[in-house]
Enzyme design. Structure first.
Site, PDB file in Angstrom:
ATOM      1  N   HIS A 155      57.848  14.379   8.066  1.00  0.00           N
ATOM      2  CA  HIS A 155      58.595  16.533   7.978  1.00  0.00           C
ATOM      3  C   HIS A 155      57.536  16.942   8.321  1.00  0.00           C
ATOM      4  O   HIS A 155      56.559  17.027   8.080  1.00  0.00           O
ATOM      5  CB  HIS A 155      59.292  16.182   6.832  1.00  0.00           C
ATOM      6  CG  HIS A 155      60.440  15.464   6.468  1.00  0.00           C
ATOM      7  ND1 HIS A 155      61.728  15.253   7.000  1.00  0.00           N
ATOM      8  CD2 HIS A 155      60.377  14.099   6.080  1.00  0.00           C
ATOM      9  CE1 HIS A 155      62.466  14.216   6.086  1.00  0.00           C
ATOM     10  NE2 HIS A 155      61.468  13.251   6.000  1.00  0.00           N
ATOM     11  N   ASP A 160      61.504  19.854  12.586  1.00  0.00           N
ATOM     12  CA  ASP A 160      62.886  19.324  12.263  1.00  0.00           C
ATOM     13  C   ASP A 160      62.962  20.232  12.846  1.00  0.00           C
ATOM     14  O   ASP A 160      64.791  20.126  12.736  1.00  0.00           O
ATOM     15  CB  ASP A 160      62.595  19.007  10.220  1.00  0.00           C
ATOM     16  CG  ASP A 160      61.926  18.104   9.657  1.00  0.00           C
ATOM     17  OD1 ASP A 160      61.144  17.036  10.725  1.00  0.00           O
ATOM     18  OD2 ASP A 160      61.996  17.403   9.145  1.00  0.00           O
TER      19      ASP A 160
END
Length: 249
Positions: A155, A160
């Site tokens: 992530h 993202d």
């Protein structure tokens, strides 16, 4: 319309337990089109990152040692997002952390709250209403809407946010690619500032026979109505065809 796709990475899961933001990533959309305007900032949280959180985003304490504190970047962040519609996946998580950080920098005054300066759309809530009973995390939505996230091994707030921008536009845009292949030969074919006319236009014969119109029979109409009723039920009364059917009567 100005929209900001926003994501954060944090030291842990709960701001009430003293966890802090360590990265903020934002992607700007203007009238539903990505602009070149981005905001990304790593932040020194002034505390250790939980091991579990580090496994998710790969950001280490050492990487943040020389980064600014949230108080140093707060105004720049607010200037970037103020007045925009924020698009966030699982918005309560990110908004909770942002409001917690803003409370810390208020110095006893009235803290700014994100909801007071921006409207917020939670794409997780939106996805659950559109796809009840299915997985609606970001990776699952990427698979559902054919958004490439193969470069996402860990992530990251900006990464993202960029992926979520593609997912959000696919979720809410309908048939966005309907004419892309048909007109692909026109891309880059310009004469001066004017797009060159395509060379493969096919004219229809004006004397061609009329296409037959085949009406649905009673059984097919009943099956169609049952399917609309099922769609309407699953979407919580948001089936567009049902609404059109009602207004046309």
């Amino acid at each position: 319309m100005r929209q900001i796709i926003l994501d954060t990475e944090t030291t842990g899961l709960e701001p009430s337990e003293g966890h802090r933001i360590i990265e903020i990533g934002c992607v700007e959309l203007i009238s539903r089109r990505p602009s070149n305007n981005r905001y990304q900032q790593y932040i020194n949280p002034g505390r250790e990152i939980d091991a579990g959180a580090m496994e998710v985003h790969g950001i280490t304490n050492e990487m943040l040692a020389e980064k600014p504190k949230f108080a140093d970047i707060a105004q720049a962040l607010l200037d970037f997002i103020e007045g925009a519609e924020l698009i966030i996946h699982n918005a309560p998580f990110d908004i909770g952390f942002l409001n917690s950080e803003l409370s810390r920098v208020a110095n006893g005054g009235k803290p700014v709250r994100i909801e007071e300066i921006c409207s917020v759309v939670d794409t997780l809530k939106l996805a659950r209403s559109m796809h009840p009973g299915q997985k609606n995390d970001l990776d699952s939505l990427c698979r559902r809407y054919n958004v490439d996230n193969s470069h996402r091994s860990l992530h990251g707030a900006l990464l993202d946010a960029e992926i979520l921008a593609d997912v959000y536009l696919a979720m809410t845009g309908g048939q966005t690619g309907l004419f892309e292949d048909t007109h692909s030969h026109m891309k880059g074919a310009t004469t001066g500032n004017i797009l060159a006319a395509p060379s493969d236009i096919r004219r229809l014969d004006p004397d061609r026979p009329m296409l037959p119109v085949i009406a649905a029979n009673a059984e097919e109409l009943a099956a169609h109505q049952a399917w609309l009723d099922e769609l309407d039920k699953k979407s919580g009364g948001k089936c567009l065809w049902k609404k059109l059917e009602t207004t046309s009567v």
